[in-house]
Scaffold this motif. Sequence first.
Motif, PDB file in Angstrom:
ATOM      1  N   SER A 253       0.855  -1.183   0.000  1.00  0.00           N
ATOM      2  CA  SER A 253       0.000   0.000   0.000  1.00  0.00           C
ATOM      3  C   SER A 253       0.890   1.233   0.000  1.00  0.00           C
ATOM      4  CB  SER A 253      -0.941   0.005   1.207  1.00  0.00           C
ATOM      5  OG  SER A 253      -0.207  -0.046   2.418  1.00  0.00           O
ATOM      6  N   GLU A 254       0.338   2.369  -0.419  1.00  0.00           N
ATOM      7  CA  GLU A 254       1.142   3.570  -0.598  1.00  0.00           C
ATOM      8  C   GLU A 254       1.675   4.095   0.743  1.00  0.00           C
ATOM      9  OE1 GLU A 254      -1.302   6.234  -2.982  1.00  0.00           O
ATOM     10  OE2 GLU A 254      -0.153   5.609  -4.742  1.00  0.00           O
ATOM     11  N   GLY A 255       2.837   4.742   0.671  1.00  0.00           N
ATOM     12  CA  GLY A 255       3.456   5.317   1.853  1.00  0.00           C
ATOM     13  C   GLY A 255       4.480   4.411   2.511  1.00  0.00           C
ATOM     14  N   ARG A 256       4.562   3.167   2.051  1.00  0.00           N
ATOM     15  CA  ARG A 256       5.519   2.234   2.628  1.00  0.00           C
ATOM     16  C   ARG A 256       6.718   2.098   1.695  1.00  0.00           C
ATOM     17  NH1 ARG A 256       1.552  -2.596   5.000  1.00  0.00           N
ATOM     18  NH2 ARG A 256       0.060  -1.189   6.010  1.00  0.00           N
ATOM     19  N   LEU A 257       7.910   2.085   2.282  1.00  0.00           N
ATOM     20  CA  LEU A 257       9.143   1.955   1.518  1.00  0.00           C
ATOM     21  C   LEU A 257       9.892   0.732   2.017  1.00  0.00           C
ATOM     22  CD1 LEU A 257      11.150   3.250  -0.572  1.00  0.00           C
ATOM     23  CD2 LEU A 257      12.257   4.321   1.396  1.00  0.00           C
ATOM     24  N   ALA A 258      10.210  -0.171   1.110  1.00  0.00           N
ATOM     25  CA  ALA A 258      10.973  -1.361   1.466  1.00  0.00           C
ATOM     26  C   ALA A 258      12.373  -1.264   0.883  1.00  0.00           C
ATOM     27  CB  ALA A 258      10.274  -2.623   0.969  1.00  0.00           C
ATOM     28  N   MET A 259      13.324  -1.829   1.597  1.00  0.00           N
ATOM     29  CA  MET A 259      14.711  -1.870   1.148  1.00  0.00           C
ATOM     30  C   MET A 259      15.214  -3.293   1.312  1.00  0.00           C
ATOM     31  SD  MET A 259      18.125   0.047   2.682  1.00  0.00           S
ATOM     32  CE  MET A 259      17.499   1.700   2.370  1.00  0.00           C
ATOM     33  N   SER A 260      15.819  -3.812   0.254  1.00  0.00           N
ATOM     34  CA  SER A 260      16.404  -5.145   0.309  1.00  0.00           C
ATOM     35  C   SER A 260      17.910  -5.040   0.179  1.00  0.00           C
ATOM     36  CB  SER A 260      15.834  -6.021  -0.814  1.00  0.00           C
ATOM     37  OG  SER A 260      16.457  -7.298  -0.816  1.00  0.00           O
ATOM     38  N   LEU A 261      18.613  -5.595   1.162  1.00  0.00           N
ATOM     39  CA  LEU A 261      20.070  -5.603   1.156  1.00  0.00           C
ATOM     40  C   LEU A 261      20.533  -7.009   0.807  1.00  0.00           C
ATOM     41  CD1 LEU A 261      20.711  -3.566   4.444  1.00  0.00           C
ATOM     42  CD2 LEU A 261      20.652  -2.705   2.105  1.00  0.00           C
ATOM     43  N   THR A 263      22.525  -9.355  -2.742  1.00  0.00           N
ATOM     44  CA  THR A 263      23.603  -9.196  -3.713  1.00  0.00           C
ATOM     45  C   THR A 263      23.475  -7.842  -4.394  1.00  0.00           C
ATOM     46  OG1 THR A 263      23.579 -11.588  -4.102  1.00  0.00           O
ATOM     47  CG2 THR A 263      24.700 -10.213  -5.731  1.00  0.00           C
ATOM     48  N   SER A 264      22.262  -7.543  -4.826  1.00  0.00           N
ATOM     49  CA  SER A 264      21.935  -6.181  -5.262  1.00  0.00           C
ATOM     50  C   SER A 264      21.200  -5.489  -4.128  1.00  0.00           C
ATOM     51  CB  SER A 264      21.049  -6.223  -6.513  1.00  0.00           C
ATOM     52  OG  SER A 264      19.784  -6.794  -6.204  1.00  0.00           O
ATOM     53  N   GLY A 265      21.159  -4.176  -4.193  1.00  0.00           N
ATOM     54  CA  GLY A 265      20.366  -3.413  -3.238  1.00  0.00           C
ATOM     55  C   GLY A 265      19.154  -2.841  -3.948  1.00  0.00           C
ATOM     56  N   THR A 266      18.007  -2.884  -3.318  1.00  0.00           N
ATOM     57  CA  THR A 266      16.812  -2.337  -3.954  1.00  0.00           C
ATOM     58  C   THR A 266      16.002  -1.512  -2.966  1.00  0.00           C
ATOM     59  OG1 THR A 266      15.644  -4.430  -3.525  1.00  0.00           O
ATOM     60  CG2 THR A 266      16.534  -4.107  -5.734  1.00  0.00           C
ATOM     61  N   LEU A 267      15.348  -0.514  -3.523  1.00  0.00           N
ATOM     62  CA  LEU A 267      14.339   0.281  -2.822  1.00  0.00           C
ATOM     63  C   LEU A 267      13.075   0.210  -3.654  1.00  0.00           C
ATOM     64  CD1 LEU A 267      16.110   3.666  -1.944  1.00  0.00           C
ATOM     65  CD2 LEU A 267      15.184   2.059  -0.286  1.00  0.00           C
ATOM     66  N   PHE A 268      11.941  -0.053  -3.022  1.00  0.00           N
ATOM     67  CA  PHE A 268      10.708  -0.089  -3.799  1.00  0.00           C
ATOM     68  C   PHE A 268       9.527   0.352  -2.947  1.00  0.00           C
ATOM     69  CE2 PHE A 268      12.267  -4.313  -2.672  1.00  0.00           C
ATOM     70  CZ  PHE A 268      11.299  -4.777  -1.800  1.00  0.00           C
ATOM     71  N   ALA A 269       8.545   0.912  -3.628  1.00  0.00           N
ATOM     72  CA  ALA A 269       7.361   1.452  -2.959  1.00  0.00           C
ATOM     73  C   ALA A 269       6.129   1.104  -3.771  1.00  0.00           C
ATOM     74  CB  ALA A 269       7.475   2.969  -2.811  1.00  0.00           C
TER      75      ALA A 269
END
Length: 497
Positions: A253-261, A263-269
């Motif tokens: 849902s909107e307003g949430r930010l996830a970060m995956s650490l 092999t690669s790094g990702t940010l997604f919303a």
Amino acid sequence: MSLFAGIDAGTQSVKVVVYDAAARSVVASTSAPLELISGEDGSREQHPSDWVHAMQACFDRIDPAVRAQVAALAVSGQQHGFVPLDAQGHVLAPAKLWNDTSTTAECAAIMQAVGGAAQTIALAGNPILAGYTASKLPWTRKHRPEVYAKLAKILLPHDYLNFILTGAYFCEYGDASGTGWLDVRTRQWSKELLQATDGERDLSACLPPIAEPDALFDIAPLVAAQLGLATTVKVAVGGGDNMMAAIGTGCVSEGRLAMSLGTSGTLFAYADRPIVDDAGAWAAFCSSTGGWLPLICTMNCTVATEQVAKLFGFSTREGDVYIQATPPGADGLLMLPFLTGERTPDLPLGKGVLAGMDTDNMSPAHFYRAAMEGATYSLKYGYDAFVRAGMRFDRILLTGGGANSAAWRQMVADIFELPVEAPKQSEGAALGAALQALWALGNAQGETTTLRELADRHVTTDPQLAATPDPDRAAAYRASYQHFLQHLQAVTPLYRG
């Protein structure tokens, strides 16, 4: 049968978790390693058969009584990979992966064929970046003509495992949007980009149909027997690893930010509409839930910390001790960790850079901190683009192997100046796949629970893993991050190609 399995086929390993929906707990978790084939030209490949063998090994390590109770499963797969099949479904060559930069020239050629990067974004919502699936096709035509001549089907890694599990060809919107061929606004394959990629054939005939997020497929009886599963097990559509991690972290849902650490790094919303940047500052992907998933990807995250740890002969499991022994900013030592090229910032030909060395900071601890800080600054660089576009967030949900580090969780909180939370289940992508299977099966049985409601019910954070920003450290990191940006600006002309 209230157990649901999530299969996460990553770059370094395949993981399987089995989730008990009634008890709201993971009852089994296994993994099997994968080998990476690397070339000096930037190629990064794997044999698809290795994914299948690793998946089998994971299920073999799970109690047969647990396997027998699995009702449904789904696959999370590393994005962008290119799996070429012949008409009989046989793999024709090793799969070129997301972190393969050998096709950089082909990216430019495809975009030039439609009028440049801006026109590519206008057609599909994304530029063709290094690692995207589209560029791997013309590379194959040039370097593996015998494969191209027999090519009948193009699958992503997630699609291939689904093919093994079900015998059916299908993909889904989230993972498909990482090919470079899907118009994310209309959710249709772009005829113009397919033609620009290969004018010698109708590429759409090689692509699998796109399944809806709640689609279910029957498991192949022989595969069910091999994995120790019931023949009644349903296979949900699954998705790309970032899309599944979004579900596994509750980023639906909107307003949430996830970060995956990882092999690669990702940010997604999450977004309920396409979020396209005219300059291509982020990936305007679809989600695997019916919405969209604006995403920032860096190619060097735990890669950097693991390489430094290996160089100095210690394990990243000991890394927090080295971070605690050094101050924010690593006493001036700075790393641009572009060891495998980079996507954010867009430097596919980039190389790692160490700057600011002196007689006081040339220690293993300083090098390790510089690697962790550099990987985090690359994500901050992408996050700044989100903020400039008007996106706002009140916390970060952290997942991936790097999230197991207390020092890294605190560093993220301090650099982004946002509170950090981590789900109790660190394998967010595998859990997300299991939850998608739970949701899809429930839908088929007449339940009306939304995916957001289901995620709110099953994704819980661990208070002991939370981190809040420290004002003093945040100020130190702000200054260090500015040095990162200055060095980035200085070296960019060297690696533009």
